[in-house]
Design a protein around this motif. Sequence first.
Motif, PDB file in Angstrom:
ATOM      1  N   SER A 282       0.844  -1.188   0.000  1.00 59.81           N
ATOM      2  CA  SER A 282       0.000   0.000   0.000  1.00 59.81           C
ATOM      3  C   SER A 282       0.879   1.238   0.000  1.00 59.81           C
ATOM      4  O   SER A 282       1.987   1.236   0.564  1.00 59.81           O
ATOM      5  N   GLU A 283       0.385   2.287  -0.639  1.00 59.48           N
ATOM      6  CA  GLU A 283       1.140   3.538  -0.651  1.00 59.48           C
ATOM      7  C   GLU A 283       1.371   4.006   0.775  1.00 59.48           C
ATOM      8  O   GLU A 283       0.462   3.963   1.611  1.00 59.48           O
TER       9      GLU A 283
ATOM     10  N   VAL B 132       6.588   3.916   0.567  1.00 62.81           N
ATOM     11  CA  VAL B 132       6.469   3.756  -0.882  1.00 62.81           C
ATOM     12  C   VAL B 132       5.470   4.755  -1.468  1.00 62.81           C
ATOM     13  O   VAL B 132       4.407   5.002  -0.885  1.00 62.81           O
ATOM     14  N   HIS B 133       5.808   5.280  -2.624  1.00 58.87           N
ATOM     15  CA  HIS B 133       4.933   6.192  -3.362  1.00 58.87           C
ATOM     16  C   HIS B 133       4.383   5.465  -4.580  1.00 58.87           C
ATOM     17  O   HIS B 133       5.002   4.528  -5.097  1.00 58.87           O
ATOM     18  N   TRP B 134       3.214   5.903  -5.069  1.00 57.39           N
ATOM     19  CA  TRP B 134       2.603   5.216  -6.215  1.00 57.39           C
ATOM     20  C   TRP B 134       3.549   5.181  -7.414  1.00 57.39           C
ATOM     21  O   TRP B 134       3.549   4.231  -8.206  1.00 57.39           O
TER      22      TRP B 134
ATOM     23  N   ALA C  15       5.940   2.088  -8.436  1.00 56.62           N
ATOM     24  CA  ALA C  15       5.486   0.878  -9.121  1.00 56.62           C
ATOM     25  C   ALA C  15       6.317   0.671 -10.378  1.00 56.62           C
ATOM     26  O   ALA C  15       6.371   1.532 -11.256  1.00 56.62           O
ATOM     27  N   ALA C  16       7.013  -0.459 -10.446  1.00 58.19           N
ATOM     28  CA  ALA C  16       7.953  -0.730 -11.538  1.00 58.19           C
ATOM     29  C   ALA C  16       8.518  -2.126 -11.354  1.00 58.19           C
ATOM     30  O   ALA C  16       8.162  -2.845 -10.421  1.00 58.19           O
ATOM     31  N   GLU C  17       9.438  -2.487 -12.240  1.00 64.56           N
ATOM     32  CA  GLU C  17      10.178  -3.746 -12.135  1.00 64.56           C
ATOM     33  C   GLU C  17      11.542  -3.423 -11.529  1.00 64.56           C
ATOM     34  O   GLU C  17      12.214  -2.479 -11.963  1.00 64.56           O
ATOM     35  N   TYR C  18      11.951  -4.222 -10.546  1.00 61.98           N
ATOM     36  CA  TYR C  18      13.222  -3.985  -9.859  1.00 61.98           C
ATOM     37  C   TYR C  18      14.147  -5.171 -10.088  1.00 61.98           C
ATOM     38  O   TYR C  18      13.755  -6.326  -9.897  1.00 61.98           O
TER      39      TYR C  18
ATOM     40  N   LEU D  49       6.883  -4.599  -8.595  1.00 64.75           N
ATOM     41  CA  LEU D  49       6.281  -3.927  -7.446  1.00 64.75           C
ATOM     42  C   LEU D  49       4.965  -3.286  -7.852  1.00 64.75           C
ATOM     43  O   LEU D  49       4.924  -2.479  -8.786  1.00 64.75           O
ATOM     44  N   ILE D  50       3.909  -3.661  -7.154  1.00 68.15           N
ATOM     45  CA  ILE D  50       2.578  -3.094  -7.358  1.00 68.15           C
ATOM     46  C   ILE D  50       2.244  -2.262  -6.128  1.00 68.15           C
ATOM     47  O   ILE D  50       2.381  -2.740  -4.998  1.00 68.15           O
TER      48      ILE D  50
END
Lengths: 112, 113
Positions: free
Chosen positions: B14-15, B81-83, B86-89, B109-110
Amino acid sequence: DAGVTQSPTHLIKTRGQQVTLRCSPKSGHDTVSWYQQALGQGPQFIFQYYEEEERQRGNFPDRFSGHQFPNYSSELNVNALLLGDSALYLCASSSRRGQVGFFGPGTRLTVL
Amino acid sequence: AQSVTQPDIHITVSEGASLELRCNYSYGATPYLFWYVQSPGQGLQLLLKYFSGDTLVQGIKGFEAEFKRSQSSFNLRKPSVHWSDAAEYFCAVGAGGSYIPTFGRGTSLIVHP
């Protein structure tokens, strides 16, 4: 500073054809590395060019070849395309070989 | 040969929540370690790197990672975490002083609002 640029953005080819991808390094960089990123996978190192010569190579067949020009830009050539060559091809540049690479946005290659 | 394992394919947070992405490497000596982020349609951006020295490494965008030799790990953390995170790490290892990284498969990451 435009960073690392790659062309084209997207490309569609058929099996057996040949393809050339291009990369212009970030200003001040003289080393170019190429990576293949299959869907759902991390990038895999193909090879690195420095002073117009291939300096290191990953586990890729001879169908994958490259070139570096005097202005440090580079080309990746893939002959006899296979369906499995469909991937995002990433270029990374650095200042001399001993530096961490700065990546471009990639070229999406689809082989039908 | 060196290798990297990222055991989590997807992570949902969650954000505002804290984040930890796991990375384990295999290499006989002290490796070079990297974390990269890839947003859709973008290339890879280096978040941080470890070569030697302090085992807690600070990176960009508020990320940090800790090298634990005893666990062969290099986990990535962020306190909130900030919206836009969201990306691939991707975790990566460079062996033998090599700056050419061997990448893991990545963790997606969602971020929920």
